[in-house]
Design an enzyme around this catalytic site. Structure first.
Site, short mmCIF file in Angstrom:
data_model
loop_
_atom_site.label_atom_id
_atom_site.label_comp_id
_atom_site.label_asym_id
_atom_site.label_seq_id
_atom_site.Cartn_x
_atom_site.Cartn_y
_atom_site.Cartn_z
N TYR A 116 -9.78 -3.15 23.35
CA TYR A 116 -9.78 -1.94 22.54
C TYR A 116 -8.84 -2.14 21.36
CZ TYR A 116 -9.92 2.93 21.19
OH TYR A 116 -10.12 4.09 20.48
N SER A 223 6.61 2.98 21.10
CA SER A 223 7.34 1.74 20.83
C SER A 223 8.84 1.94 21.04
CB SER A 223 7.09 1.28 19.40
OG SER A 223 5.72 1.00 19.21
N GLN A 245 10.60 -0.30 14.44
CA GLN A 245 9.94 0.39 15.55
C GLN A 245 9.82 1.89 15.30
OE1 GLN A 245 8.37 -1.42 18.15
NE2 GLN A 245 8.87 -2.77 16.43
N HIS A 248 6.60 3.33 13.78
CA HIS A 248 5.36 3.41 14.55
C HIS A 248 4.96 4.85 14.85
CE1 HIS A 248 4.06 -0.63 15.35
NE2 HIS A 248 5.26 -1.01 15.73
N GLU A 313 11.30 -2.19 25.62
CA GLU A 313 10.16 -3.04 25.25
C GLU A 313 10.66 -4.26 24.47
OE1 GLU A 313 5.97 -2.54 22.70
OE2 GLU A 313 7.62 -1.11 22.44
N HIS A 314 11.49 -4.05 23.47
CA HIS A 314 12.07 -5.12 22.64
C HIS A 314 13.59 -5.04 22.72
CE1 HIS A 314 8.31 -3.71 20.57
NE2 HIS A 314 8.01 -4.99 20.66
N ASP A 347 6.12 -9.34 16.64
CA ASP A 347 4.92 -8.53 16.45
C ASP A 347 3.77 -9.32 15.86
OD1 ASP A 347 5.72 -6.17 17.52
OD2 ASP A 347 6.25 -5.20 15.64
N HIS A 406 -10.84 -9.09 66.28
CA HIS A 406 -10.01 -10.08 65.60
C HIS A 406 -9.52 -11.14 66.60
CE1 HIS A 406 -9.88 -7.21 62.28
NE2 HIS A 406 -9.19 -8.07 61.56
#
Length: 414
Positions: A116, A223, A245, A248, A313-314, A347, A406
């Site tokens: 996507y 972000s 960031q 964003h 995230e970063h 990025d 079993h």
């Protein structure tokens, strides 16, 4: 700190209800629902589902028409992403145990994946490269990309990136209906095994709704960036790294942690100066007001502890001896080491993937990589002599669990 990290729910009840209805409609009516929803939400006139597919020749044309500098930059970025991905490939193994049985692991690629990509006026060729190239390196047979074209507008740079990354088929559909089409298939769009790529709240809710029927990479949140600084970096650099960031979206998170209070003041001044004239200044200012923070700590050890609580995230380590801090970092999607390694490199072109865990998911999740497009099968091969001891063990445990079939199946081999 708790208030700063307290994220609102990713999808409202209204979004979930709308998405559930869309997913059910596409699953039930296929192309007919897809056409109707695309015309309604993307303001288009589509008569047949075949009109939704972008021919391979159109992607080639978009690539050929690119500005030379941009084409060169995309090629270099793709080369670096591919080189890094090659190091991530999982391998199988086999060994013989003490009983003479062969045990191991077989690694195979997924057959078909869906990518996507946000569309319209937005141009995210980097997302195409970051998602498609690892899949191709993993050995995925077919990559199907969906990208919305509101008002019939489709960004040619995204098409060019699809050509470069080796995407097999491209369809101009988006939103929850595109995710549903990838998950269940329609008469025109084939069903995939996994869906990857970023999207809005409706896309995220749709990915959550179809998970289990297909795999997904993650439910991406806003972000995030955390910068740890010892106060010796250029305040102007730090300001722009935070902005990278914050631009964003208004819900992005940008945090600077430092032991130097005067440095934090200088960064605040630099932020006020450097935000002027930026095209996304209003978004940056709103983001910094809502989710930005300058945090003073007593030591770099404390800075690492605060960062681990955020699990960003970063994470940038803008200090004199950044590698000395690495063993103290437990939770971060990507770590940028040293003053000359801004998050923006990650990025676009450093090589490691920019699809990273958000919303504190770095505590348990990983960056997107080749391994997300590979799966593992266990291998078990017993000899007659090696089966007898296992039969006794399995039979005993199966009896304790009350599973007599079993137990007898195992003892048959004894």
């Amino acid at each position: 700190m708790s208030a700063l990290l307290d994220r609102a729910p990713e999808a409202s009840v209204e979004v979930v209800r709308a998405v559930d209805a869309i997913v059910a409609d596409v699953r039930a009516r296929g192309d007919a629902a897809l056409i109707e929803l695309t015309c309604r939400f993307d303001r288009r006139q589509v008569a047949a589902a075949s009109e939704l597919e972008v021919p391979r020749a159109a992607r080639q044309q978009a690539w050929d028409a690119l500005d030379g500098a941009l084409r060169d930059a995309l090629e270099q970025a793709a080369t670096r992403i591919r080189a890094y991905a090659e190091h991530q490939k999982l391998g199988g193994f086999e060994f013989t145990d003490a009983l003479g049985n062969r045990l191991g692991q077989q690694v195979t690629a997924l057959e078909r994946v869906g990518l996507y990509v946000p569309g319209g006026k937005a141009a995210y060729p980097s997302s195409v490269l970051m998602n498609a190239i690892p899949a191709r390196v993993a050995g995925v047979d077919e990559i199907v990309m969906v990208v919305p074209a509101p008002g019939g507008e489709l960004n040619p740079v995204v098409l060019a990136a699809a050509h470069l990354a080796g995407v097999d088929r491209v369809f101009t559909v988006g939103g929850a209906q595109a995710v549903a089409a990838l998950a269940y298939g329609t008469q025109t769009i084939p069903a995939v095994d996994k869906i990857v790529g970023p999207g809005n709240a409706y896309v995220a809710a749709a990915k959550r709704a179809v998970f289990g029927t297909v795999g997904i990479d993650s439910i991406a949140g806003p972000s995030e960036i955390v910068v740890i600084s010892d106060g010796a970096s250029d305040p102007r650099w730090m300001a722009m790294d935070l902005f990278s960031q914050a631009e964003h979206g208004e819900d992005s998170e940008a945090i600077l942690i430092s032991t130097d209070a005067d440095f934090l003041d200088r960064v605040a001044t630099a932020m006020n100066e450097r935000v002027r004239g930026l095209p996304r200044a209003a978004t940056i200012e709103a983001s910094m007001r809502a989710r930005g923070a300058l945090i003073r700590v007593r030591s770099l050890d404390e800075a690492c502890a605060v960062s681990n609580r955020i699990a960003p995230e970063h994470l940038e380590l803008a200090v004199d001896s950044p590698r000395a801090l690495l063993p103290k970092i437990r939770h971060a999607g990507a770590i940028f080491i040293g003053r000359h390694t801004p998050e923006a490199f990650g990025d676009y072109c450093a090589g490691p993937n920019h699809v990273l865990p958000t919303s504190r998911a770095a505590r348990f999740s990983n960056p997107l990589g080749v391994y997300e497009f590979q799966k593992r099968s266990s291998l078990i091969e017993c000899t007659p002599d090696g089966a007898r001891p296992l039969a006794r063990i399995a039979g005993c445990i199966a009896d304790a669990e009350g599973l007599q079939a079993h137990a007898q199946s195992a003892r048959d081999r004894a």
